[in-house]
Design a protein around this motif. Structure first.
Motif, mmCIF file in Angstrom:
data_model
loop_
_atom_site.group_PDB
_atom_site.id
_atom_site.type_symbol
_atom_site.label_atom_id
_atom_site.label_comp_id
_atom_site.label_asym_id
_atom_site.label_seq_id
_atom_site.Cartn_x
_atom_site.Cartn_y
_atom_site.Cartn_z
ATOM 1 N N GLU A 4 22.945 -17.740 24.202
ATOM 2 C CA GLU A 4 23.308 -18.757 23.406
ATOM 3 C C GLU A 4 22.455 -19.909 24.328
ATOM 4 O O GLU A 4 22.178 -19.969 25.309
ATOM 5 N N MET A 5 22.104 -20.562 23.600
ATOM 6 C CA MET A 5 21.293 -21.600 23.510
ATOM 7 C C MET A 5 21.816 -22.831 22.546
ATOM 8 O O MET A 5 22.296 -22.803 21.996
ATOM 9 N N THR A 6 21.323 -24.146 23.450
ATOM 10 C CA THR A 6 21.758 -25.302 22.930
ATOM 11 C C THR A 6 20.688 -26.184 22.061
ATOM 12 O O THR A 6 19.768 -26.454 22.707
ATOM 13 N N CYS A 7 20.724 -26.327 21.085
ATOM 14 C CA CYS A 7 19.215 -26.970 19.895
ATOM 15 C C CYS A 7 19.478 -28.706 21.235
ATOM 16 O O CYS A 7 20.233 -29.482 21.264
ATOM 17 N N PRO A 8 17.831 -28.891 21.306
ATOM 18 C CA PRO A 8 17.694 -29.952 21.761
ATOM 19 C C PRO A 8 17.824 -31.080 20.868
ATOM 20 O O PRO A 8 18.284 -32.092 21.175
ATOM 21 N N CYS A 10 19.967 -31.463 17.203
ATOM 22 C CA CYS A 10 21.467 -31.434 17.217
ATOM 23 C C CYS A 10 22.435 -31.333 17.960
ATOM 24 O O CYS A 10 23.704 -31.088 17.681
ATOM 25 N N GLU A 11 22.644 -29.892 19.562
ATOM 26 C CA GLU A 11 23.271 -29.559 20.119
ATOM 27 C C GLU A 11 24.393 -28.898 19.515
ATOM 28 O O GLU A 11 25.305 -28.365 20.564
ATOM 29 N N SER A 29 19.799 -23.838 12.658
ATOM 30 C CA SER A 29 20.659 -23.431 11.014
ATOM 31 C C SER A 29 21.342 -24.637 10.938
ATOM 32 O O SER A 29 21.398 -24.913 9.890
ATOM 33 N N TYR A 30 21.447 -25.094 11.994
ATOM 34 C CA TYR A 30 22.051 -27.224 11.690
ATOM 35 C C TYR A 30 21.480 -27.765 11.401
ATOM 36 O O TYR A 30 21.226 -28.594 10.362
ATOM 37 N N CYS A 31 20.416 -28.141 12.519
ATOM 38 C CA CYS A 31 19.127 -29.320 11.784
ATOM 39 C C CYS A 31 17.796 -28.632 11.225
ATOM 40 O O CYS A 31 16.975 -29.859 10.768
ATOM 41 N N LYS A 39 10.932 -20.000 29.201
ATOM 42 C CA LYS A 39 11.556 -19.560 29.563
ATOM 43 C C LYS A 39 11.115 -20.261 31.182
ATOM 44 O O LYS A 39 9.932 -20.250 31.972
ATOM 45 N N MET A 40 11.904 -20.820 31.924
ATOM 46 C CA MET A 40 11.581 -21.718 33.065
ATOM 47 C C MET A 40 12.462 -21.123 33.953
ATOM 48 O O MET A 40 13.731 -21.075 34.392
ATOM 49 N N LYS A 41 11.872 -20.461 35.383
ATOM 50 C CA LYS A 41 13.074 -19.777 36.473
ATOM 51 C C LYS A 41 13.445 -18.883 35.866
ATOM 52 O O LYS A 41 12.818 -18.305 34.688
ATOM 53 N N ASP A 42 14.351 -18.013 35.409
ATOM 54 C CA ASP A 42 15.466 -17.687 35.348
ATOM 55 C C ASP A 42 16.359 -18.564 34.191
ATOM 56 O O ASP A 42 17.437 -18.440 34.006
ATOM 57 N N LYS A 43 16.339 -19.863 33.429
ATOM 58 C CA LYS A 43 17.187 -20.615 32.831
ATOM 59 C C LYS A 43 15.973 -19.945 31.105
ATOM 60 O O LYS A 43 14.531 -20.788 31.613
ATOM 61 N N TRP A 44 16.360 -20.245 30.826
ATOM 62 C CA TRP A 44 15.693 -20.051 28.479
ATOM 63 C C TRP A 44 16.269 -21.700 28.336
ATOM 64 O O TRP A 44 17.252 -22.099 28.764
ATOM 65 N N VAL A 45 15.250 -22.844 27.853
ATOM 66 C CA VAL A 45 15.532 -23.585 27.320
ATOM 67 C C VAL A 45 14.820 -23.833 25.632
ATOM 68 O O VAL A 45 13.474 -22.832 25.580
ATOM 69 N N LEU A 46 15.052 -24.600 24.886
ATOM 70 C CA LEU A 46 14.075 -24.788 23.576
ATOM 71 C C LEU A 46 13.941 -26.221 24.327
ATOM 72 O O LEU A 46 13.978 -26.642 24.404
#
Ligand SMILES: [Zn+2]
Length: 52
Positions: A4-8, A10-11, A29-31, A39-46
């Motif tokens: 699960e990712m957090t939208c930067p 609308c969160e 699907s919200y905004c 992928k930054m190191k072992d963490k995914w970012v949007l």
């Protein structure tokens, strides 16, 4: 493995299939913002910053 990712913008939490690769585009699907998965190191970012 599902992620699960957090939208930067609308969160909202964005559920993912789990087989996404770095550089894939997903739409919140919200905004309705199109976001790029990175992928930054072992963490995914949007990010909503597109360099290409
Ligand atoms: Zn959003």
């Amino acid at each position: 493995m599902a992620k699960e990712m957090t939208c930067p913008i609308c969160e909202a939490e964005i559920p993912l299939e789990g087989d996404e690769e770095s550089g894939d585009l997903v739409m919140c699907s919200y905004c309705k913002m199109t976001l790029k998965m990175v992928k930054m190191k072992d963490k995914w970012v949007l990010t909503d910053e597109f360099e290409e």
